[in-house]
Write an enzyme that holds these catalytic residues in place. Structure first.
Site, short mmCIF file in Angstrom:
data_model
loop_
_atom_site.label_atom_id
_atom_site.label_comp_id
_atom_site.label_asym_id
_atom_site.label_seq_id
_atom_site.Cartn_x
_atom_site.Cartn_y
_atom_site.Cartn_z
N SER A 139 1.09 -1.04 -0.09
CA SER A 139 0.01 -0.04 0.41
C SER A 139 1.00 1.00 -0.17
CB SER A 139 -0.84 0.01 1.00
OG SER A 139 -0.57 0.06 2.34
N LYS A 172 0.97 3.92 7.08
CA LYS A 172 0.15 4.59 6.43
C LYS A 172 0.63 6.28 6.81
CE LYS A 172 -2.72 1.78 4.36
NZ LYS A 172 -2.15 0.49 4.96
#
Length: 202
Positions: A119, A156
């Site tokens: 990701s 993230k």
């Protein structure tokens, strides 16, 4: 080696830290004062328990006669898969220790986290990489963080506005994770400060 109780670990840590800072172990009186024991005798009992468990040796006839036997692991702890509801740095999550100088990262790294997934691919954080993490909750919008949502740990980019947190991927194939702080448990575990791939810092 037998597991230490919480109190025994506190005594051991105090002895280790005192040795690192002053070059000599603390006296029983110093241990008692630092840890709130009523008398040096209580410190002596804990030291005897540590000696029975094989982590220290008591040298008779000396007020500072304590020698550490339990070797500290060198390097940064490497965190693998994290079990639900447990602290990130719990002993059972540590796969091993990686011999890398924490000060090569700014701010210095406290642990390494094995990256799972792609990701964050577009900023060079790939599946299987070791992410160097500075343990802190003092982070700003736009920084790449290690966060825990309920019992899931993720890496993230942070965007926080009021009670809403967005955790943004760096890969168009992934969707942002949106967290409502009024409804979900959310914790910042640390700040990403570097990546190690195939044994090399990049």
């Amino acid at each position: 080696m037998k597991a230490l109780t919480t109190r025994q670990q506190e005594v051991y840590d105090l002895v280790r830290d005192h040795l690192a800072q002053t070059g000599m172990p603390p006296t029983r009186a110093e241990i008692a004062q630092r840890l709130g024991f009523r008398s040096p005798n209580a410190a002596e009992e804990h030291l005897k328990a540590l000696a029975r468990k094989g982590v220290i040796e008591i040298v008779s006839g000396a007020s500072r006669g304590i020698r550490l036997l339990m070797e500290e692991e060198d390097g940064l702890p490497l965190i693998g898969r994290v079990a639900a509801g447990e602290p990130l740095l719990a002993q059972q999550h540590i796969e091993g220790h990686y011999k890398v100088d924490p000060s090569m990262f700014k701010p210095s790294a406290d642990f390494l986290l094995r990256v799972n997934g792609m990701s964050m691919r577009d900023i060079g954080i790939l599946d299987g990489d070791l992410l160097a993490v500075h343990k802190t909750q003092d982070v700003r919008n736009g920084q790449v963080v290690v966060a825990r949502i309920d019992d899931e740990v993720t890496v993230k980019r942070l965007k926080k506005q009021g009670n809403i947190v967005q955790l943004l991927p760096e890969n168009s194939e992934f969707q942002p994770i949106v967290v409502d702080l009024r409804e979900q448990s959310f914790t910042i575990e640390g700040l990403a400060v570097g990546v190690i791939r195939n044994g090399d810092w990049i």
